[in-house]
Write a protein that holds these residues in place. Sequence first.
Motif, mmCIF file in Angstrom:
data_model
loop_
_atom_site.group_PDB
_atom_site.id
_atom_site.type_symbol
_atom_site.label_atom_id
_atom_site.label_comp_id
_atom_site.label_asym_id
_atom_site.label_seq_id
_atom_site.Cartn_x
_atom_site.Cartn_y
_atom_site.Cartn_z
ATOM 1 N N GLY A 257 0.773 -1.218 -0.059
ATOM 2 C CA GLY A 257 -0.129 -0.148 -0.061
ATOM 3 C C GLY A 257 0.947 1.296 0.070
ATOM 4 O O GLY A 257 0.462 1.979 -0.614
ATOM 5 N N ALA B 100 -5.108 4.046 6.876
ATOM 6 C CA ALA B 100 -4.810 2.950 7.770
ATOM 7 C C ALA B 100 -4.822 3.421 9.091
ATOM 8 O O ALA B 100 -5.067 4.600 9.399
ATOM 9 C CB ALA B 100 -3.281 2.377 7.454
ATOM 10 N N ASP C 218 -9.655 2.770 10.503
ATOM 11 C CA ASP C 218 -9.740 1.405 10.815
ATOM 12 C C ASP C 218 -10.633 0.753 9.970
ATOM 13 O O ASP C 218 -11.915 0.995 9.877
ATOM 14 C CB ASP C 218 -9.916 0.800 12.142
ATOM 15 C CG ASP C 218 -10.305 -0.633 12.422
ATOM 16 O OD1 ASP C 218 -10.165 -1.365 11.629
ATOM 17 O OD2 ASP C 218 -9.904 -0.898 13.580
ATOM 18 N N THR D 49 -12.312 -1.792 9.472
ATOM 19 C CA THR D 49 -13.363 -2.749 9.829
ATOM 20 C C THR D 49 -14.208 -1.934 10.682
ATOM 21 O O THR D 49 -15.291 -2.383 11.161
ATOM 22 C CB THR D 49 -12.743 -3.646 10.911
ATOM 23 O OG1 THR D 49 -11.938 -3.169 12.249
ATOM 24 C CG2 THR D 49 -11.515 -4.578 10.295
ATOM 25 N N GLY E 33 -5.111 -5.417 4.508
ATOM 26 C CA GLY E 33 -5.368 -6.843 4.843
ATOM 27 C C GLY E 33 -4.513 -7.375 5.822
ATOM 28 O O GLY E 33 -3.283 -6.875 6.065
ATOM 29 N N THR F 170 -11.304 -7.668 8.064
ATOM 30 C CA THR F 170 -10.265 -6.794 7.564
ATOM 31 C C THR F 170 -10.266 -7.175 5.927
ATOM 32 O O THR F 170 -10.150 -6.023 5.167
ATOM 33 C CB THR F 170 -9.078 -7.318 8.127
ATOM 34 O OG1 THR F 170 -9.077 -7.048 9.488
ATOM 35 C CG2 THR F 170 -8.002 -6.215 7.700
ATOM 36 N N VAL G 71 -6.760 -5.354 -3.964
ATOM 37 C CA VAL G 71 -5.543 -5.981 -3.633
ATOM 38 C C VAL G 71 -5.994 -7.640 -3.319
ATOM 39 O O VAL G 71 -6.181 -7.601 -2.130
ATOM 40 C CB VAL G 71 -4.300 -5.372 -2.875
ATOM 41 C CG1 VAL G 71 -3.186 -6.364 -2.740
ATOM 42 C CG2 VAL G 71 -4.093 -4.263 -3.791
ATOM 43 N N PRO H 202 -0.930 -10.409 -5.846
ATOM 44 C CA PRO H 202 0.390 -10.428 -5.472
ATOM 45 C C PRO H 202 0.968 -11.802 -5.301
ATOM 46 O O PRO H 202 0.001 -12.495 -4.465
ATOM 47 C CB PRO H 202 0.787 -9.354 -4.310
ATOM 48 C CG PRO H 202 -0.308 -8.522 -4.306
ATOM 49 C CD PRO H 202 -1.509 -9.586 -4.875
ATOM 50 N N MET I 241 4.302 -8.043 6.468
ATOM 51 C CA MET I 241 3.422 -9.124 6.392
ATOM 52 C C MET I 241 4.173 -10.306 6.403
ATOM 53 O O MET I 241 3.938 -11.656 7.077
ATOM 54 C CB MET I 241 2.319 -9.136 5.404
ATOM 55 C CG MET I 241 1.236 -10.445 5.422
ATOM 56 S SD MET I 241 0.096 -10.091 4.203
ATOM 57 C CE MET I 241 -0.935 -9.041 4.924
HETATM 58 N N1 LIG Z 1 3.166 -9.712 1.324
HETATM 59 C C1 LIG Z 1 2.612 -10.666 0.491
HETATM 60 O O1 LIG Z 1 3.544 -11.740 0.166
HETATM 61 C C2 LIG Z 1 1.247 -10.644 -0.100
HETATM 62 C C3 LIG Z 1 0.882 -11.538 -1.121
HETATM 63 C C4 LIG Z 1 -0.255 -11.782 -1.449
HETATM 64 C C5 LIG Z 1 -1.343 -10.852 -1.091
HETATM 65 N N2 LIG Z 1 -0.910 -9.620 -0.237
HETATM 66 C C6 LIG Z 1 -1.907 -8.617 0.111
HETATM 67 O O2 LIG Z 1 -1.222 -7.451 -0.124
HETATM 68 C C7 LIG Z 1 -2.071 -6.477 0.808
HETATM 69 C C8 LIG Z 1 -0.825 -5.592 1.570
HETATM 70 O O3 LIG Z 1 -0.022 -6.380 2.576
HETATM 71 P P1 LIG Z 1 1.528 -6.219 2.545
HETATM 72 O O4 LIG Z 1 2.063 -7.345 2.321
HETATM 73 O O5 LIG Z 1 2.105 -5.089 2.055
HETATM 74 O O6 LIG Z 1 1.412 -6.287 4.207
HETATM 75 P P2 LIG Z 1 1.726 -4.991 5.243
HETATM 76 O O7 LIG Z 1 2.937 -4.529 5.156
HETATM 77 O O8 LIG Z 1 1.443 -5.924 6.666
HETATM 78 O O9 LIG Z 1 0.741 -3.871 5.028
HETATM 79 C C9 LIG Z 1 -0.632 -4.110 5.440
HETATM 80 C C10 LIG Z 1 -1.418 -2.922 5.569
HETATM 81 O O10 LIG Z 1 -2.788 -3.103 5.679
HETATM 82 C C11 LIG Z 1 -3.165 -2.203 6.881
HETATM 83 N N3 LIG Z 1 -3.880 -2.710 7.678
HETATM 84 C C12 LIG Z 1 -4.209 -3.829 8.276
HETATM 85 N N4 LIG Z 1 -5.270 -3.945 9.084
HETATM 86 C C13 LIG Z 1 -5.977 -2.716 8.860
HETATM 87 C C14 LIG Z 1 -7.223 -2.028 9.591
HETATM 88 N N5 LIG Z 1 -8.014 -3.010 10.137
HETATM 89 N N6 LIG Z 1 -7.590 -0.981 9.119
HETATM 90 C C15 LIG Z 1 -6.814 -0.355 8.192
HETATM 91 N N7 LIG Z 1 -5.520 -0.854 7.773
HETATM 92 C C16 LIG Z 1 -5.374 -1.929 7.956
HETATM 93 C C17 LIG Z 1 -1.965 -1.940 7.654
HETATM 94 O O11 LIG Z 1 -1.740 -0.642 8.528
HETATM 95 P P3 LIG Z 1 -1.973 -0.426 9.826
HETATM 96 O O12 LIG Z 1 -1.478 -1.333 10.534
HETATM 97 O O13 LIG Z 1 -1.456 0.966 10.049
HETATM 98 O O14 LIG Z 1 -3.457 -0.306 9.886
HETATM 99 C C18 LIG Z 1 -1.031 -1.887 6.677
HETATM 100 O O15 LIG Z 1 -0.604 -0.632 6.053
HETATM 101 C C19 LIG Z 1 -2.841 -7.159 1.780
HETATM 102 O O16 LIG Z 1 -4.124 -7.266 1.331
HETATM 103 C C20 LIG Z 1 -2.303 -8.772 1.524
HETATM 104 O O17 LIG Z 1 -3.148 -9.673 1.747
HETATM 105 C C21 LIG Z 1 0.273 -9.611 0.157
#
Ligand SMILES: NC(=O)c1ccc[n+]([C@@H]2O[C@H](COP(=O)([O-])OP(=O)(O)OC[C@H]3O[C@@H](n4cnc5c(N)ncnc54)[C@H](OP(=O)(O)O)[C@@H]3O)[C@@H](O)[C@H]2O)c1
Length: 247
Positions: free
Chosen positions: A21, A39, A65, A67, A94, A115, A142, A187, A194
């Motif tokens: 993001g 976020a 948030d 949710t 996510g 979420t 995403v 992705p 994550m």
């Molecule tokens: N990394 C991978 O390998 C991968 C693979 C496939 C898909 N994805 C998808 O890519 C997306 C981004 O993930 P990422 O890998 O970049 O992980 P990340 O660095 O953990 O980022 C997740 C983001 O979601 C936000 N978030 C989580 N819960 C939230 C809530 N209740 N309200 C608002 N924001 C929320 C977090 O922000 P705050 O904590 O500040 O709220 C953070 O900015 C997700 O949908 C994930 O499923 C990731």
Amino acid sequence: MSDGRLEGKVAIVTGATSGIGAAIAFRYAKEGAKVVLCARREDKGNANVEKIRKEGGEAIFVKTDVTVRDDVKNAVKKTADTYGTVDILVNNAGILLNKKFKDSTPDDWRRVMKTDALGSLYFLWEVLPLMKARKYGVVVQVGSKASTRPSDQEAFYCFVKAGMDHMIRVLTDDYAPFGIRLNVLAPGLTLTEMTESAPRLDELAKGVPFGRVGKAEEMADAALWLGSDESSYVSGAVINVDGGLVR
Ligand SMILES: NC(=O)c1ccc[n+]([C@@H]2O[C@H](COP(=O)([O-])OP(=O)(O)OC[C@H]3O[C@@H](n4cnc5c(N)ncnc54)[C@H](OP(=O)(O)O)[C@@H]3O)[C@@H](O)[C@H]2O)c1
């Protein structure tokens, strides 16, 4: 500083405090979009806005948030009040749940559902009517490679991500007559908060045909194409960005 591929567009990016993001928010701003970062973590959100502004871009952070429905309503209202409209919604926020089905609980289900699905639906409910009225809009959902390449280690995550892919296809038909395009960016394994502490990350990377994990910036490249008018004839698609994981 603008390279112009999103010049004048207004984009909401959820989950823009880290990972994919944040990379999308930076890239969109660099291409001339006014970006609303949503976020929960204020310090990181404000730091990302600061970085965008330093490089000449335009952005605000709205603590959200996903949710909480009132938070989402507030984020969309702030966007409209500040920038007049919403052209692009990137539903990216996510969480991952690393659990097999047999170990998962109803509370786990609710957490992932709230979420990774309901949070996106809240944004769609707010944003689609605005886009419909203007007969223009783009949604980048995403998702994840996990929806088409299921992993028993992430049972509910796979379930919910696959459900959201289908929800986007359901909406595609309804909204096409109003000039609204909705697509999924799926992705593969990507290095972010994550996954950085994921067990066996190196081992998992060896299973990717490219032999490495993806970068958040590589996801942002695809999100840029999907969010821009360069993909004007694309809707209802799931675009895999996964280092060649065909099976
Ligand atoms: N990394 C991978 O390998 C991968 C693979 C496939 C898909 N994805 C998808 O890519 C997306 C981004 O993930 P990422 O890998 O970049 O992980 P990340 O660095 O953990 O980022 C997740 C983001 O979601 C936000 N978030 C989580 N819960 C939230 C809530 N209740 N309200 C608002 N924001 C929320 C977090 O922000 P705050 O904590 O500040 O709220 C953070 O900015 C997700 O949908 C994930 O499923 C990731």
